[in-house]
Write a protein that holds these residues in place. Structure first.
Motif, mmCIF file in Angstrom:
data_model
loop_
_atom_site.group_PDB
_atom_site.id
_atom_site.type_symbol
_atom_site.label_atom_id
_atom_site.label_comp_id
_atom_site.label_asym_id
_atom_site.label_seq_id
_atom_site.Cartn_x
_atom_site.Cartn_y
_atom_site.Cartn_z
ATOM 1 N N LYS A 198 52.238 23.924 -6.870
ATOM 2 C CA LYS A 198 53.687 23.979 -6.702
ATOM 3 C C LYS A 198 54.100 25.155 -5.814
ATOM 4 N N TYR A 199 53.398 26.271 -5.964
ATOM 5 C CA TYR A 199 53.721 27.475 -5.200
ATOM 6 C C TYR A 199 52.563 27.845 -4.268
ATOM 7 N N SER A 200 52.083 26.874 -3.557
ATOM 8 C CA SER A 200 50.925 27.076 -2.674
ATOM 9 C C SER A 200 51.233 28.012 -1.505
ATOM 10 N N ASP A 201 52.507 28.237 -1.231
ATOM 11 C CA ASP A 201 52.887 29.131 -0.136
ATOM 12 C C ASP A 201 52.773 30.613 -0.516
ATOM 13 N N MET A 202 52.523 30.903 -1.776
ATOM 14 C CA MET A 202 52.351 32.289 -2.208
ATOM 15 C C MET A 202 50.962 32.768 -1.783
ATOM 16 N N PRO A 203 50.808 34.071 -1.579
ATOM 17 C CA PRO A 203 49.517 34.591 -1.078
ATOM 18 C C PRO A 203 48.463 34.749 -2.185
ATOM 19 N N TRP A 204 48.000 33.643 -2.705
ATOM 20 C CA TRP A 204 47.020 33.664 -3.796
ATOM 21 C C TRP A 204 45.717 34.304 -3.334
ATOM 22 N N ASP A 205 45.069 34.978 -4.245
ATOM 23 C CA ASP A 205 43.786 35.620 -3.968
ATOM 24 C C ASP A 205 42.674 34.683 -4.460
ATOM 25 N N PHE A 206 42.239 33.788 -3.583
ATOM 26 C CA PHE A 206 41.241 32.788 -3.976
ATOM 27 C C PHE A 206 39.866 33.400 -4.212
ATOM 28 N N ARG A 207 39.582 34.511 -3.577
ATOM 29 C CA ARG A 207 38.312 35.187 -3.852
ATOM 30 C C ARG A 207 38.310 35.666 -5.309
ATOM 31 N N GLU A 208 39.435 36.201 -5.758
ATOM 32 C CA GLU A 208 39.551 36.646 -7.150
ATOM 33 C C GLU A 208 39.556 35.444 -8.098
ATOM 34 N N LEU A 209 40.217 34.385 -7.716
ATOM 35 C CA LEU A 209 40.226 33.168 -8.545
ATOM 36 C C LEU A 209 38.816 32.613 -8.724
ATOM 37 N N SER A 210 37.959 32.830 -7.753
ATOM 38 C CA SER A 210 36.580 32.334 -7.814
ATOM 39 C C SER A 210 35.824 32.886 -9.018
ATOM 40 N N TYR A 211 36.236 34.026 -9.534
ATOM 41 C CA TYR A 211 35.578 34.667 -10.677
ATOM 42 C C TYR A 211 35.962 34.021 -12.000
ATOM 43 N N LYS A 212 37.027 33.260 -12.009
ATOM 44 C CA LYS A 212 37.581 32.756 -13.264
ATOM 45 C C LYS A 212 36.828 31.527 -13.756
ATOM 46 N N ILE A 213 36.519 31.516 -15.042
ATOM 47 C CA ILE A 213 35.714 30.428 -15.600
ATOM 48 C C ILE A 213 36.496 29.126 -15.717
ATOM 49 N N TYR A 214 37.818 29.183 -15.617
ATOM 50 C CA TYR A 214 38.612 27.966 -15.736
ATOM 51 C C TYR A 214 38.658 27.159 -14.437
ATOM 52 N N ILE A 215 38.102 27.678 -13.359
ATOM 53 C CA ILE A 215 38.124 26.966 -12.074
ATOM 54 C C ILE A 215 37.236 25.734 -12.164
ATOM 55 N N THR A 216 37.779 24.614 -11.706
ATOM 56 C CA THR A 216 37.034 23.354 -11.662
ATOM 57 C C THR A 216 37.034 22.836 -10.226
ATOM 58 N N LEU A 217 36.352 21.756 -10.021
ATOM 59 C CA LEU A 217 36.293 21.150 -8.690
ATOM 60 C C LEU A 217 37.690 20.763 -8.199
ATOM 61 N N ASP A 218 38.588 20.441 -9.099
ATOM 62 C CA ASP A 218 39.965 20.104 -8.714
ATOM 63 C C ASP A 218 40.641 21.249 -7.970
ATOM 64 N N TYR A 219 40.355 22.470 -8.356
ATOM 65 C CA TYR A 219 40.934 23.633 -7.671
ATOM 66 C C TYR A 219 40.420 23.689 -6.228
ATOM 67 N N LEU A 220 39.109 23.529 -6.056
ATOM 68 C CA LEU A 220 38.533 23.569 -4.710
ATOM 69 C C LEU A 220 39.082 22.432 -3.857
ATOM 70 N N ASP A 221 39.200 21.248 -4.452
ATOM 71 C CA ASP A 221 39.727 20.095 -3.719
ATOM 72 C C ASP A 221 41.190 20.282 -3.336
ATOM 73 N N SER A 222 41.946 20.970 -4.188
ATOM 74 C CA SER A 222 43.360 21.210 -3.900
ATOM 75 C C SER A 222 43.557 22.242 -2.790
ATOM 76 N N PHE A 223 42.588 23.145 -2.656
ATOM 77 C CA PHE A 223 42.670 24.203 -1.649
ATOM 78 C C PHE A 223 41.335 24.316 -0.907
ATOM 79 N N PRO A 224 40.941 23.267 -0.181
ATOM 80 C CA PRO A 224 39.618 23.258 0.446
ATOM 81 C C PRO A 224 39.437 24.311 1.544
ATOM 82 N N ASN A 225 40.511 24.766 2.140
ATOM 83 C CA ASN A 225 40.407 25.756 3.220
ATOM 84 C C ASN A 225 40.673 27.183 2.749
ATOM 85 N N ALA A 226 40.786 27.363 1.452
ATOM 86 C CA ALA A 226 41.031 28.699 0.902
ATOM 87 C C ALA A 226 39.764 29.547 1.017
ATOM 88 N N ASP A 227 39.938 30.833 0.876
ATOM 89 C CA ASP A 227 38.831 31.782 0.996
ATOM 90 C C ASP A 227 38.112 31.944 -0.354
#
Length: 181
Positions: A69-98
């Motif tokens: 919903k707020y994809s325009d915010m400057p999310w820290d995807f490198r930091e999100l990568s550490y989180k155990i709740y991340i699933t393939l859906d997250y990667l698919d939703s933001f395939p070009n994220a860092d």
């Protein structure tokens, strides 16, 4: 007359031990604040503030729906990568994220489908070899990857006889599955 400093204005250049201790204490409380008290609605209400998006990733209510919903915010995807709740859906939703694929290689939800969907990502195959979900089919799908050969032998000694051999290039060691007889 010396100017009076408050406790947060210490001169860190003179006492490295103090500065390290202070920063550790500061970061602990900051992480605690974001993980227990921070409200995601504040991001929406006060978008002009300089939020620390690396710590916002610690917020318990941060969901994929909110990120979308707020994809325009400057999310820290490198930091999100550490989180155990991340699933393939997250990667698919933001395939070009860092994304940090080294850390995603440790994710408890990691499956072979992730590797197949993102084959050019910088996966840590050495760590993946030790992953609880790992099976020899992962190796068979990516035989040229930099697997932990010793771990492959240890994990599969009951089900397969494994043998090292040279594959295409003399400098690349690969394992082949030989059926038990």
């Amino acid at each position: 007359n010396k100017s009076r400093k408050n406790k947060y204005e210490e001169d860190f250049s003179h006492d490295h031990k103090f500065s390290k201790r202070y920063m550790t204490h500061y970061n602990y409380h900051l992480c605690d604040f974001y993980s227990t008290k921070f409200e995601l609605s504040w991001l929406v209400k006060f978008p002009h503030l300089k939020w620390d998006y690396s710590h916002i990733c610690d917020c318990k209510n941060l969901s994929l729906e909110f990120l979308r919903k707020y994809s325009d915010m400057p999310w820290d995807f490198r930091e999100l990568s550490y989180k155990i709740y991340i699933t393939l859906d997250y990667l698919d939703s933001f395939p070009n994220a860092d994304w940090d694929f080294t850390w995603l290689s440790h994710n408890p939800h990691l499956k072979l489908t992730w590797l197949k969907k993102y084959p050019d990502a910088k996966w840590n195959f050495n760590s993946i070899t030790k992953h609880p979900n790992f099976s020899l089919s992962w190796f068979e799908s990516f035989p040229q990857a930099n697997w932990n050969v010793g771990e492959l032998f240890l994990k599969n000694r009951r089900n397969y006889t494994l043998v090292l051999y040279q594959f295409h290039h003399p400098d690349i060691s690969v394992i082949a599955k030989i059926p038990d007889t």
